[in-house]
Scaffold this motif. Structure first.
Motif, PDB file in Angstrom:
ATOM      1  N   PRO A 173      -3.312  -5.295  -7.125  1.00  0.00           N
ATOM      2  CA  PRO A 173      -4.037  -6.209  -7.857  1.00  0.00           C
ATOM      3  C   PRO A 173      -4.718  -7.233  -6.533  1.00  0.00           C
ATOM      4  N   VAL A 174      -5.635  -8.222  -6.826  1.00  0.00           N
ATOM      5  CA  VAL A 174      -5.797  -9.153  -6.090  1.00  0.00           C
ATOM      6  C   VAL A 174      -5.520 -10.588  -6.391  1.00  0.00           C
ATOM      7  N   THR A 175      -5.102 -11.287  -5.650  1.00  0.00           N
ATOM      8  CA  THR A 175      -4.520 -12.562  -5.989  1.00  0.00           C
ATOM      9  C   THR A 175      -5.657 -13.641  -6.329  1.00  0.00           C
ATOM     10  N   ASP A 176      -5.294 -14.703  -6.666  1.00  0.00           N
ATOM     11  CA  ASP A 176      -6.354 -15.775  -7.093  1.00  0.00           C
ATOM     12  C   ASP A 176      -7.298 -16.185  -5.847  1.00  0.00           C
ATOM     13  N   GLU A 177      -6.484 -16.191  -4.518  1.00  0.00           N
ATOM     14  CA  GLU A 177      -7.303 -16.691  -3.440  1.00  0.00           C
ATOM     15  C   GLU A 177      -8.075 -15.363  -2.930  1.00  0.00           C
ATOM     16  N   GLY A 178      -7.903 -14.258  -3.580  1.00  0.00           N
ATOM     17  CA  GLY A 178      -8.989 -13.282  -3.156  1.00  0.00           C
ATOM     18  C   GLY A 178      -8.303 -12.317  -1.952  1.00  0.00           C
ATOM     19  N   ARG A 179      -7.028 -12.248  -2.109  1.00  0.00           N
ATOM     20  CA  ARG A 179      -6.038 -11.332  -0.942  1.00  0.00           C
ATOM     21  C   ARG A 179      -5.813 -10.250  -1.930  1.00  0.00           C
ATOM     22  N   LEU A 180      -5.366  -9.045  -1.496  1.00  0.00           N
ATOM     23  CA  LEU A 180      -4.559  -7.896  -1.812  1.00  0.00           C
ATOM     24  C   LEU A 180      -3.246  -8.594  -1.996  1.00  0.00           C
ATOM     25  N   ASP A 181      -2.814  -8.149  -3.451  1.00  0.00           N
ATOM     26  CA  ASP A 181      -1.339  -8.554  -3.592  1.00  0.00           C
ATOM     27  C   ASP A 181      -0.537  -7.330  -3.228  1.00  0.00           C
ATOM     28  N   LEU A 182       0.218  -7.297  -2.155  1.00  0.00           N
ATOM     29  CA  LEU A 182       1.090  -6.297  -1.433  1.00  0.00           C
ATOM     30  C   LEU A 182       2.273  -6.459  -1.929  1.00  0.00           C
TER      31      LEU A 182
ATOM     32  N   LEU B 168      -6.606   2.006  14.532  1.00  0.00           N
ATOM     33  CA  LEU B 168      -6.355   1.794  13.129  1.00  0.00           C
ATOM     34  C   LEU B 168      -5.176   2.934  12.497  1.00  0.00           C
ATOM     35  N   GLY B 169      -5.398   3.890  13.057  1.00  0.00           N
ATOM     36  CA  GLY B 169      -4.098   5.019  12.451  1.00  0.00           C
ATOM     37  C   GLY B 169      -4.342   5.682  11.244  1.00  0.00           C
ATOM     38  N   VAL B 170      -5.549   5.287  10.615  1.00  0.00           N
ATOM     39  CA  VAL B 170      -5.599   5.852   9.328  1.00  0.00           C
ATOM     40  C   VAL B 170      -6.303   7.422   9.511  1.00  0.00           C
ATOM     41  N   ASP B 171      -6.525   8.247   8.314  1.00  0.00           N
ATOM     42  CA  ASP B 171      -6.814   9.472   8.265  1.00  0.00           C
ATOM     43  C   ASP B 171      -8.425   9.552   8.343  1.00  0.00           C
ATOM     44  N   PHE B 172      -8.950   8.537   7.508  1.00  0.00           N
ATOM     45  CA  PHE B 172     -10.469   8.830   7.479  1.00  0.00           C
ATOM     46  C   PHE B 172     -11.115   7.372   7.302  1.00  0.00           C
ATOM     47  N   VAL B 173     -12.300   6.998   7.849  1.00  0.00           N
ATOM     48  CA  VAL B 173     -13.028   6.051   7.875  1.00  0.00           C
ATOM     49  C   VAL B 173     -14.632   6.398   7.480  1.00  0.00           C
ATOM     50  N   ALA B 174     -15.016   5.707   6.353  1.00  0.00           N
ATOM     51  CA  ALA B 174     -16.284   5.810   5.974  1.00  0.00           C
ATOM     52  C   ALA B 174     -17.188   4.592   6.345  1.00  0.00           C
ATOM     53  N   PHE B 175     -18.474   4.686   6.709  1.00  0.00           N
ATOM     54  CA  PHE B 175     -19.314   3.479   6.935  1.00  0.00           C
ATOM     55  C   PHE B 175     -20.683   4.125   6.796  1.00  0.00           C
TER      56      PHE B 175
ATOM     57  N   ALA C 216      -2.143  -2.134   8.481  1.00  0.00           N
ATOM     58  CA  ALA C 216      -0.803  -1.673   8.883  1.00  0.00           C
ATOM     59  C   ALA C 216       0.171  -1.382   7.835  1.00  0.00           C
ATOM     60  N   PRO C 217       0.697  -2.623   7.388  1.00  0.00           N
ATOM     61  CA  PRO C 217       1.697  -2.370   6.143  1.00  0.00           C
ATOM     62  C   PRO C 217       1.347  -1.285   5.345  1.00  0.00           C
ATOM     63  N   ILE C 218       0.258  -1.080   4.793  1.00  0.00           N
ATOM     64  CA  ILE C 218      -0.188  -0.276   3.806  1.00  0.00           C
ATOM     65  C   ILE C 218      -0.152   1.231   4.146  1.00  0.00           C
ATOM     66  N   LEU C 219      -0.475   1.418   5.681  1.00  0.00           N
ATOM     67  CA  LEU C 219      -0.329   2.653   6.234  1.00  0.00           C
ATOM     68  C   LEU C 219       0.909   3.137   6.451  1.00  0.00           C
ATOM     69  N   ALA C 220       1.951   2.128   6.820  1.00  0.00           N
ATOM     70  CA  ALA C 220       3.128   2.239   6.955  1.00  0.00           C
ATOM     71  C   ALA C 220       3.997   3.045   5.918  1.00  0.00           C
ATOM     72  N   ARG C 221       3.540   2.551   4.824  1.00  0.00           N
ATOM     73  CA  ARG C 221       4.148   2.816   3.395  1.00  0.00           C
ATOM     74  C   ARG C 221       3.557   4.210   2.946  1.00  0.00           C
ATOM     75  N   ALA C 222       2.441   4.495   3.221  1.00  0.00           N
ATOM     76  CA  ALA C 222       1.683   5.546   3.196  1.00  0.00           C
ATOM     77  C   ALA C 222       2.389   6.927   3.956  1.00  0.00           C
TER      78      ALA C 222
END
Length: 421
Positions: free
Chosen positions: A157-166, A227-234, A196-202
């Motif tokens: 979800p997204v917080t009222d401030e517009g940040r990811l709710d982790l 970044l350390g992720v597996d895929f990046v799209a742009f 970083a925190p999302i990737l660590a949990r993944a």
């Protein structure tokens, strides 16, 4: 490269012919819609014109001089992009027609019976995790995958401030999660998400992770290895390059395991009537005649951005965001949708004006002031629904924008309010 102290926005603006255009009625163009699509410098335009005029031929299949020159220029563009994003290998850079195709390519591999790699096995009981702030390009492919396989789609979800709710990260990303795919920088909120925190949990649960970096690669230094992720799209058209060209970067061992997305042309190794074998990456994923001149144009865009310096571009945009957040406070009834502070946010500000539909705001800004902004849900309808609004007005900044243009936006908004007053 230039330094922050020598960042000369007026010199940069001279590289973009369209910024000197007069609109009907003698209005100067004020372009505040780069999150949608950026304008193009002469250096990119002329590189593409030169190739079409003097060097054009098909790539990877013609032995004549033009074919060799085209192939060399096309592959040189791949080298430039690999360097630009810190890719460990040029072969990890796949040309697509846009970021949407790149994300669809990833999603196609999951649950595909011809993919033997366990990491891509997906079925009932498995889960896909995205976020509530995604562009439709990072929602619909995963919806289709869930429908195809019986997997479950979940989201941050997204917080009222517009940040990811982790706060629910540990429960949301769990042993059933096969992939997490989130936007790096929101095209509506401007929010730069923490990777970083999302990737660590993944990694803890054995899930793969993808980033939609369409709004971050043009605006800040990106190193995929860091970044350390597996895929990046742009995509190219948001980073002073042409439309019709995008990029998927992926870790080589994953790309090797993934099945081809499209068939035909130079993605083959050998073909019989009953079977085919495939070329190694990157060509396995580049079926048919590719967007040759567009790829070369994207290489020229990378040259241009590097000549300015991505650190300098990021710093310039940060100063514009700070200025704009303060300046917009002068407009009564204006509500910013997203972070109200400049920390961990990019140069995109979406807002509403009390009692005035965003379409009317955009129309008057254009007709009366020559100010180009975007209005609507910006291909992020679920995010707008989360905030209880049908649409926003979005102003987005890039390396060629100035504080004078922000002042003009504020004046234009005051005028909009007078029209509806």
């Amino acid at each position: 490269m230039t330094t922050a102290a020598s960042f000369d926005v007026e010199r940069i603006r001279k590289d973009f012919p369209i910024l000197s255009r007069e609109l009907p009625g003698g209005r100067p163009l004020i372009y505040l819609d780069s999150a949608n699509s950026s304008q193009k410098p002469t250096q990119v335009i002329e590189t593409m014109r030169d190739h079409l005029t003097w060097h054009y031929g098909n790539v990877g299949r013609a032995l004549h001089t033009l074919g060799s020159e085209s192939t060399e220029a096309y592959e040189n563009a791949r080298d430039k992009i690999a360097r630009f994003i810190g890719a460990p290998s040029r072969d990890e850079v796949i040309f697509t027609k846009n970021a949407s195709e790149a994300l669809n390519l990833i999603a196609y591999s999951f649950g595909n019976p011809v993919c033997a790699d366990e990491r891509f096995r997906l079925g009932p009981g498995d889960e896909i995790v995205i976020s509530e702030m995604e562009h439709h390009s990072n929602i619909v492919p995963w919806q289709l995958l869930a429908q195809r396989t019986g997997a479950t789609l979940r989201w941050f979800p997204v917080t009222d401030e517009g940040r990811l709710d982790l706060s629910g990260l540990g429960e949301l990303v769990n042993e059933r999660t096969k992939i997490v795919s989130i936007v790096h920088q929101s095209n509506v909120l401007g929010t730069v998400n923490p990777v970083a925190p999302i990737l660590a949990r993944a990694r803890e649960v054995g899930a793969l992770m993808a980033l939609d970096a369409s709004q971050s690669v043009p605006h800040q230094p990106i190193d995929v290895a860091e970044l350390g992720v597996d895929f990046v799209a742009f995509t190219g058209h948001k980073m002073v390059g042409p439309s019709g060209i995008g990029v998927l970067w992926g870790r080589r061992e994953l790309l090797d395991a993934m099945p081809p997305f499209l068939g035909g042309g130079e993605m083959i190794e050998a073909v019989w009537m009953d079977r085919s074998t495939y070329a190694p990456v990157p060509h396995k994923f580049e079926a048919g005649t590719p967007p040759i001149v567009e790829a070369i144009g994207l290489g020229a865009a990378v040259d241009y951005l590097e000549s300015i310096g991505m650190d300098q571009i990021k710093a310039h945009e940060a100063s514009l965001v700070r200025y704009a957040l303060d300046a917009l406070q002068e407009v009564p009834g204006l509500r910013i949708i997203g972070p109200r502070t400049p920390e961990a946010r990019g140069g995109t500000i979406s807002f509403t004006l009390e009692g005035i539909h965003p379409h009317d705001v955009g129309q008057i800004l254009d007709d009366a002031h020559g100010i180009a902004v975007r209005v609507g849900h910006h291909c992020a309808r679920p995010l707008h629904l989360r905030f209880g609004i049908p649409a926003t007005t979005r102003a987005s900044f890039y390396l060629y924008n100035t504080t004078d243009e922000i002042d003009a936006l504020v004046r234009g908004l005051h005028h909009v309010q007078k029209v509806f007053g």
